[in-house]
Design an enzyme around this catalytic site. Structure first.
Site, PDB file in Angstrom:
ATOM      1  N   SER A 169       0.845  -1.174   0.013  1.00 35.06           N
ATOM      2  CA  SER A 169      -0.058  -0.022  -0.060  1.00 35.06           C
ATOM      3  C   SER A 169       0.902   1.287   0.117  1.00 35.06           C
ATOM      4  O   SER A 169       1.979   1.305   0.669  1.00 35.06           O
ATOM      5  CB  SER A 169      -0.811   0.244   1.093  1.00 35.06           C
ATOM      6  OG  SER A 169      -1.715  -1.170   1.326  1.00 35.06           O
TER       7      SER A 169
ATOM      8  N   GLU B 285      -1.667  -0.957  -4.012  1.00 36.12           N
ATOM      9  CA  GLU B 285      -2.940  -0.477  -3.345  1.00 36.12           C
ATOM     10  C   GLU B 285      -2.715   1.047  -3.048  1.00 36.12           C
ATOM     11  O   GLU B 285      -1.758   1.019  -2.138  1.00 36.12           O
ATOM     12  CB  GLU B 285      -3.185  -1.110  -2.322  1.00 36.12           C
ATOM     13  CG  GLU B 285      -4.524  -0.758  -1.500  1.00 36.12           C
ATOM     14  CD  GLU B 285      -5.053  -1.164  -0.423  1.00 36.12           C
ATOM     15  OE1 GLU B 285      -6.097  -1.668  -0.264  1.00 36.12           O
ATOM     16  OE2 GLU B 285      -3.871  -1.423   0.526  1.00 36.12           O
TER      17      GLU B 285
ATOM     18  N   ARG C 131     -10.411   3.339   2.564  1.00 37.24           N
ATOM     19  CA  ARG C 131     -10.906   2.409   3.835  1.00 37.24           C
ATOM     20  C   ARG C 131     -11.412   3.343   4.820  1.00 37.24           C
ATOM     21  O   ARG C 131     -10.782   4.311   5.391  1.00 37.24           O
ATOM     22  CB  ARG C 131      -9.714   1.683   4.366  1.00 37.24           C
ATOM     23  CG  ARG C 131      -9.900   0.905   5.680  1.00 37.24           C
ATOM     24  CD  ARG C 131     -10.728  -0.368   5.326  1.00 37.24           C
ATOM     25  NE  ARG C 131      -9.917  -1.251   4.215  1.00 37.24           N
ATOM     26  CZ  ARG C 131     -10.585  -1.324   2.986  1.00 37.24           C
ATOM     27  NH1 ARG C 131     -11.672  -0.935   2.562  1.00 37.24           N
ATOM     28  NH2 ARG C 131      -9.754  -2.056   2.166  1.00 37.24           N
TER      29      ARG C 131
ATOM     30  N   HIS D 226     -14.027  -5.790   6.866  1.00 33.95           N
ATOM     31  CA  HIS D 226     -12.938  -5.516   7.874  1.00 33.95           C
ATOM     32  C   HIS D 226     -13.273  -5.513   9.211  1.00 33.95           C
ATOM     33  O   HIS D 226     -14.437  -4.932   9.529  1.00 33.95           O
ATOM     34  CB  HIS D 226     -12.070  -4.331   7.375  1.00 33.95           C
ATOM     35  CG  HIS D 226     -11.467  -4.504   5.922  1.00 33.95           C
ATOM     36  ND1 HIS D 226     -12.315  -4.297   5.034  1.00 33.95           N
ATOM     37  CD2 HIS D 226     -10.142  -4.710   5.745  1.00 33.95           C
ATOM     38  CE1 HIS D 226     -11.271  -4.186   3.779  1.00 33.95           C
ATOM     39  NE2 HIS D 226     -10.136  -4.551   4.364  1.00 33.95           N
TER      40      HIS D 226
ATOM     41  N   LYS E  15     -12.551 -10.122  -0.217  1.00 38.52           N
ATOM     42  CA  LYS E  15     -11.517  -9.768   0.738  1.00 38.52           C
ATOM     43  C   LYS E  15     -12.046  -9.912   2.383  1.00 38.52           C
ATOM     44  O   LYS E  15     -12.893  -8.868   2.532  1.00 38.52           O
ATOM     45  CB  LYS E  15     -10.878  -8.415   0.460  1.00 38.52           C
ATOM     46  CG  LYS E  15      -9.517  -8.288   1.328  1.00 38.52           C
ATOM     47  CD  LYS E  15      -8.971  -7.029   1.311  1.00 38.52           C
ATOM     48  CE  LYS E  15      -7.981  -6.568   2.211  1.00 38.52           C
ATOM     49  NZ  LYS E  15      -7.702  -5.103   2.412  1.00 38.52           N
TER      50      LYS E  15
END
EC number: 4.2.1.10
Length: 225
Positions: free
Chosen positions: A6, A30, A62, A118, A143
């Site tokens: 990332s 990412e 995110r 997540h 994911k």
């Protein structure tokens, strides 16, 4: 197993200062755009996509509810994703399905979605239901990243992943047990059926990440005949 790293610039200047040659050992980049103020994301996008032109790239926003750095209304979230998708065509777009389920229909025309979930608190008991619901939607990639507190948490997620991959061989998965005890899930991706594993260069984007250099060595060892 592809290795993902990332980039998390917090300003246009930081984005412009990124040295793309340091990321050559990563298979996919990412862009964690949530480290920027929301009004700066579209201003920084040209620098990111120019910097990593020719590389596979995941665009990720995110949100705080899933461990990230930004708060966005459903309208803001969809708008930013659509703008980046239209002008820069990232190879993958992360979509937080459970946080933005009500607007998911607006994303049905995007063939390259990473439907993600997540949980930075625990490995939930309904992991089977979560994996099942995301799989049924047939995204480019499923994911799931959850916090592990015990060895059993890690083994459960690994077993669920292997089971779902066996039943759905055409579907790509990325499952991660976060935290120190979950590190083993990051190096056994090929065994459990995960297509990607996330590694770090200068700064980790999730608890328990292993450095890119170490992950590369581990992959080389595992790939030996």
């Amino acid at each position: 197993m592809k290795l993902i790293v990332s980039v998390m610039p917090r300003s246009l200047e930081e984005a412009q200062a990124l040295d793309a040659t340091r990321y050559l050992d990563a298979d996919i980049i990412e862009w964690r755009a949530d480290y920027l103020p929301k009004e700066a994301i579209l201003q920084v996008a040209p620098a990111i996509f120019e910097k990593f032109a020719g590389r596979e790239l995941v665009f990720t926003l995110r949100t705080r509810s899933e461990g990230g750095e930004i708060d966005l209304s459903p309208e803001e979230y969809i708008h930013l994703i659509k703008e980046v998708a239209q002008f820069y065509q990232p190879d993958y777009i992360d979509f937080e399905y459970y946080s933005y389920k009500d607007v998911f229909e607006e994303m049905l025309d995007f063939p390259n979605l990473v439907l993600s979930y997540h949980n930075f608190q625990e490995t939930p008991e309904n992991m089977m239901e979560i994996l099942s619901e995301l799989t049924i939607l047939n995204p480019k990639l499923v994911k799931v990243a959850v916090m592990a507190h015990t060895e059993q948490d890690v083994l459960d997620l690994m077993n669920y992943t292997r089971g779902f991959k066996t039943l759905n061989p055409e579907q790509e998965y990325v499952t991660i047990s976060m935290g120190k005890v979950g590190k083993v899930s990051r190096i056994t991706a090929d065994v459990t059926g995960s297509s990607w594993s996330f590694a770090s260069l200068d700064e980790v984007s999730a608890p328990g990440q292993i450095s890119l250099a170490s992950m590369k060595k581990i992959r080389e060892i595992l790939d030996e005949a």
